[in-house]
Write a protein that holds these residues in place. Structure first.
Motif, PDB file in Angstrom:
ATOM      1  N   HIS A  69       0.793  -1.228   0.000  1.00 23.58           N
ATOM      2  CA  HIS A  69       0.000   0.000   0.000  1.00 23.58           C
ATOM      3  C   HIS A  69       0.825   1.279   0.000  1.00 23.58           C
ATOM      4  O   HIS A  69       0.730   2.067  -0.922  1.00 23.58           O
ATOM      5  CB  HIS A  69      -0.966   0.008   1.196  1.00 23.58           C
ATOM      6  N   HIS A  70       1.620   1.478   1.051  1.00 26.31           N
ATOM      7  CA  HIS A  70       2.223   2.802   1.202  1.00 26.31           C
ATOM      8  C   HIS A  70       3.737   2.761   1.243  1.00 26.31           C
ATOM      9  O   HIS A  70       4.316   2.358   2.242  1.00 26.31           O
ATOM     10  CB  HIS A  70       1.687   3.466   2.470  1.00 26.31           C
ATOM     11  N   PRO A  71       4.372   3.211   0.161  1.00 31.42           N
ATOM     12  CA  PRO A  71       5.819   3.352   0.196  1.00 31.42           C
ATOM     13  C   PRO A  71       6.211   4.612   0.968  1.00 31.42           C
ATOM     14  O   PRO A  71       5.441   5.574   1.005  1.00 31.42           O
ATOM     15  CB  PRO A  71       6.197   3.482  -1.277  1.00 31.42           C
ATOM     16  N   PRO A  78     -13.155   8.521   8.592  1.00 30.30           N
ATOM     17  CA  PRO A  78     -11.957   9.216   8.115  1.00 30.30           C
ATOM     18  C   PRO A  78     -11.044   8.272   7.348  1.00 30.30           C
ATOM     19  O   PRO A  78     -11.110   7.066   7.527  1.00 30.30           O
ATOM     20  CB  PRO A  78     -11.285   9.680   9.398  1.00 30.30           C
ATOM     21  N   HIS A  79     -10.244   8.817   6.476  1.00 28.69           N
ATOM     22  CA  HIS A  79      -9.304   7.954   5.760  1.00 28.69           C
ATOM     23  C   HIS A  79      -7.880   8.505   5.836  1.00 28.69           C
ATOM     24  O   HIS A  79      -7.069   7.993   6.561  1.00 28.69           O
ATOM     25  CB  HIS A  79      -9.769   7.752   4.325  1.00 28.69           C
ATOM     26  N   GLY A  80      -7.618   9.607   5.128  1.00 28.22           N
ATOM     27  CA  GLY A  80      -6.254  10.108   5.130  1.00 28.22           C
ATOM     28  C   GLY A  80      -5.965  10.981   6.346  1.00 28.22           C
ATOM     29  O   GLY A  80      -6.856  11.648   6.869  1.00 28.22           O
ATOM     30  N   ILE A 125     -10.503   8.549  -7.977  1.00 24.29           N
ATOM     31  CA  ILE A 125      -9.174   8.791  -7.436  1.00 24.29           C
ATOM     32  C   ILE A 125      -9.092   8.274  -5.998  1.00 24.29           C
ATOM     33  O   ILE A 125     -10.027   8.409  -5.222  1.00 24.29           O
ATOM     34  CB  ILE A 125      -8.859  10.304  -7.508  1.00 24.29           C
ATOM     35  N   GLY A 126      -7.972   7.644  -5.675  1.00 24.27           N
ATOM     36  CA  GLY A 126      -7.723   7.221  -4.302  1.00 24.27           C
ATOM     37  C   GLY A 126      -6.704   8.166  -3.697  1.00 24.27           C
ATOM     38  O   GLY A 126      -7.002   9.295  -3.326  1.00 24.27           O
ATOM     39  N   HIS A 127      -5.461   7.705  -3.683  1.00 26.56           N
ATOM     40  CA  HIS A 127      -4.400   8.604  -3.225  1.00 26.56           C
ATOM     41  C   HIS A 127      -4.074   9.607  -4.320  1.00 26.56           C
ATOM     42  O   HIS A 127      -4.441   9.429  -5.487  1.00 26.56           O
ATOM     43  CB  HIS A 127      -3.129   7.804  -2.921  1.00 26.56           C
TER      44      HIS A 127
END
Ligand code: RUQ
Ligand code: CUA
Length: 764
Positions: A124-126, A333-335, A441-443
């Motif tokens: 998922h997140h680099p 919430p997400h980000g 759109i996601g990130h």
């Protein structure tokens, strides 16, 4: 003559197609012609000009994108959006030999769960390592949501060096995020579970299921995570989501949001409403603020308990000591994204139209004054939402993630439901611009947009769906990364790139100039342990050795031969091939593939790698180099002969099909002498100039010298055999000498061209 005939023919064909042929430069179309022919607008052409990177030029930024379920990392350039590499991380990747050589198998084995190989990952997140909150370009980290794990990639060679499996989590999402000097890599749970590895019925969800945030200690010198110095903070069984680390004034803290603080346990098959209904009743969920510096001190002071051999700071201790505080945040919430100055934290709610800008100063003051609005069911203090907020801004339906611009106060938020990006000002709380992107759109990612020094310029929208955007390739579609120009007031869409390797969740973009990867390894290097390989082999020292029941082949690779070229073993033997690439020339990678053993190596200059196979079945197994490394690459071959058990070992009869004479020898020597004259003229050209002022040329000269040394060796052998009038061997060695000459000449000519093109001066 052919040319004369062709020209009128082509001209009339062009005329027939209605192509304008402008006078003078025959065949060259003007920009207008091309625009007309391809139906391009002025805007299209402008976008093309902004993304086009001419041949020989390079991209300004490098992006590391999660490869989603592929368990890999995708590397591409900005603004060209050209893909440059896939890095094998949680998944075997044959091109790099990752998971096919013994050294990298050992890395993948670190990621085993319950003793099982897990050969995929849901990345998922680099995150790029930071120094003072700025990207230092040294390391890349990425998480695996499905099998809570973190991987360390060294940006000196873009290789995965380490995988750590989380000792207590059963699921995660909020990783990886680094603290401002990469003291820790943060990983947070997603779906709660018992921290111990045991069965606990869902009826005990509230009491026994837990979330957590793990702080993985990173040693920047060694470039490895130190599990023994890592710890976790126990959290309630809320579904923790994304995280971010504090910076500047908020350094020492980390922030993790959550959803489903309802603690709903699902059960649609029992006639109960599904998770999606049970997890969205409340108007607010919680942002977890964790003082990790204080937690670290408490762990050092022995306040942690060991779970599965790992230090876990209990939730009650964390709450009582002021390590853990909750702040309400609007619906699902997400980000959560900390501002470059560390003073604000922007949270977006998926089921809300607002982004909430929290003030770290305000929250800190509330915590210090012990001004709490209440406690959650686990006794964790909760701050008042209104008192914690700087502002809230209505940005669109379904805001997810926020990225920071180089311009102060300017941010970009991805709007999932509206499929838009909203540019807004978080200081003054106003919307500045909106742009529509393709579906969902996601990130989104701005250049160095989560560091203390964002670089602005470009933004990438990581869209979840591509739908009809690209030429159809079946029901499984690529994803769509859209490049957006953010250097002006209005955002401008520049480019759509299909990304066909899993669902890339997040990406990080770094100035290309910050990255300083190696060109070659030190000779005999094990790239996975970053140490000299015990199997490193020097030129001329190739040999076969039996040890502890294993036949070790200490071999070398160099254009264009594999040493040894014939290996004979007996049925049932375990054979371990160790190859060292003796090249020092840039990009002279050799491969090693052999029929039927699932062994495949990539051996970059200087590297030593191993392939261990069990020769179970008698037979003939050709092996060869898989990289087209030279004109005689196809000759880079060999045989593994597995003779039946009990059969007498016998030397393979080496008899070539061609016999050579003294006359052949004379011809070959003439060729070599002529080639040497060319080499000498090139050497003269280079050495008469200030070549030492050009590092590229210095490196090329070293490579050429290397080849000339090999040539000298072969020349000596040639002369020995010709002295004995053994024309057969004399010619064969003269040919080998010529091979080295050709390589030296090739490198020399590259150096000469470089000097000519870069204005070298005559010095003697
Ligand atoms: S996620 S689209 Cu980072 Cu896994 Cu938000
Ligand atoms: Cu080495 Cu082909």
């Amino acid at each position: 003559m052919g040319g004369n005939l062709k020209r009128p023919l082509l001209l009339s064909a062009a005329a027939g197609l209605g192509l304008a042929v402008s006078g003078g430069a025959w065949g060259a179309e003007s920009l207008d012609d091309v625009m007309k022919r391809r139906g391009l607008t002025q805007k299209d052409v402008l976008a093309a000009a902004k993304t086009y990177v001419p041949t020989g030029k390079r991209d300004e930024f490098v992006v590391f994108s999660s490869g989603g379920q592929s368990g890999q990392v995708i590397v591409y350039g900005i603004p060209s959006m050209r893909i440059m590499k896939y890095i094998g991380v949680f998944t075997p990747e044959p091109w790099q030999g990752y998971g096919f050589d013994e050294e990298s198998k050992a890395v993948l084995a670190q990621g085993r769960i319950n003793g099982k190989d897990i050969n995929y990952g849901d990345t998922h997140h680099p995150a790029i390592s930071e120094t003072n909150g700025e990207y230092d370009g040294k390391f890349l980290f990425i998480n695996d949501k499905a099998n809570p794990r973190i991987a360390v990639i060294d940006l000196a060679d873009f290789e995965t060096k380490q995988i750590v499996a989380n000792p207590i989590m059963k699921s995660e999402h909020g990783g990886t995020f680094v603290t401002q000097n990469t003291e820790y890599i943060i990983e947070a749970t997603q779906y709660a579970g018992p921290l111990e590895n045991e069965y606990v019925p869902l009826s005990q969800f509230n009491e026994k299921y837990r979330g957590a945030v793990t702080y993985w200690k990173f040693d920047k010198e060694k470039g490895r995570i130190i599990p023994e110095q890592s710890f976790s903070v126990e959290l309630p069984p809320y579904s923790q989501d994304l995280s971010d680390a504090g910076k500047g004034p908020s350094h020492g803290w980390s922030f993790t949001n959550s959803f489903c603080t309802e603690r709903y346990v699902g059960g649609i098959e029992k006639g109960r409403p599904p998770f999606e209904a049970g997890c969205s009743q409340k108007d607010t969920d919680f942002l977890h603020m964790i003082n990790w510096q204080k937690a670290e001190a408490l762990v050092k002071a022995g306040k942690a308990k060991k779970i599965n051999g790992h230090d876990v700071l209990p939730m009650d201790v964390a709450a009582a000591e002021g390590v853990l505080v909750l702040v309400p945040e609007p619906k699902s919430p997400h980000g959560v994204d900390v501002s470059p100055d560390g003073k604000f934290i922007i949270v977006a709610g998926k089921l809300d139209t607002h982004t909430s800008v929290y003030s770290f100063d305000k929250m800190k003051a509330l915590i210090e004054a012990k001004d709490f609005a209440g406690k959650d069911p686990y006794g964790i203090p909760i701050l008042d939402l209104k008192k914690s907020l700087h502002t809230q801004v209505s940005v669109g339906l379904g805001p997810l993630h926020t990225q920071y611009d180089s311009k102060p106060c300017v941010v970009y938020t991805s709007i999932y439901v509206d499929s838009q990006v909203t540019k807004w000002d978080y200081c003054e709380g106003k919307v500045l611009d909106k742009i529509s992107v393709h579906y969902n759109i996601g990130h989104l990612m701005a250049m160095e947009g989560d560091s203390t020094k964002p670089k602005g310029k470009y933004l990438v929208a990581l869209n979840k769906l591509a739908i009809d955007r690209f030429t159809p390739v079946g029901p499984l579609h690529p994803q769509n990364h859209q490049l957006i120009d953010i250097s002006n007031d209005k955002m401008e869409l520049l480019y759509d790139m299909p990304l066909p390797l899993g669902e890339p969740h997040y990406a990080v973009g770094i100035a290309a100039s910050t990255l300083k990867p190696h060109i070659r390894y030190k000779q005999g290097w094990d790239s996975r342990t970053d140490a000299k390989s015990p199997f490193a082999t020097l030129a001329g020292r190739e040999h076969v050795e039996k040890k502890d029941g294993v036949t070790h082949v200490y071999g070398t690779l160099i254009r264009s031969h594999i040493t040894p070229e014939i290996v004979e073993v007996e049925e049932g033997e375990t054979v371990s091939f160790h190859f060292t690439n003796l090249e020092r020339a840039e990009d002279e990678t050799h491969g090693f593939a052999i029929r039927g053993f699932n062994a495949n190596l990539s051996v970059e200059p200087g590297k030593t790698v191993s392939a261990t196979i069990k020769a179970e079945k008698p037979g003939v197994y050709p092996y060869y180099c898989t990289e087209f490394c030279s004109a005689l690459h196809l000759e880079m071959q060999g045989y593994l002969l597995v003779r039946p058990k009990g059969m007498q070992a016998q030397e393979a009869a080496l008899k070539e099909g061609q016999a050579y004479t003294e006359e052949d020898y004379g011809k070959q020597i003439k060729t070599n002498t002529d080639t040497q004259a060319v080499i000498d003229s090139v050497v003269k050209f280079i050495t008469e100039r200030n070549f030492k002022d050009f590092p590229t040329v210095v490196s090329l000269v070293e490579d050429a010298t290397d080849q000339l040394n090999f040539a000298a060796d072969a020349k000596k052998k040639t002369e020995d055999f010709s002295g004995k009038k053994d024309w057969q061997n004399a010619v064969l060695w003269a040919q080998q000498w010529f091979q080295y000459q050709v390589k030296a000449a090739d490198i020399g000519l590259r150096a000469k061209t470089y000097l000519e093109q870069n204005g070298a001066k005559v010095v003697k």
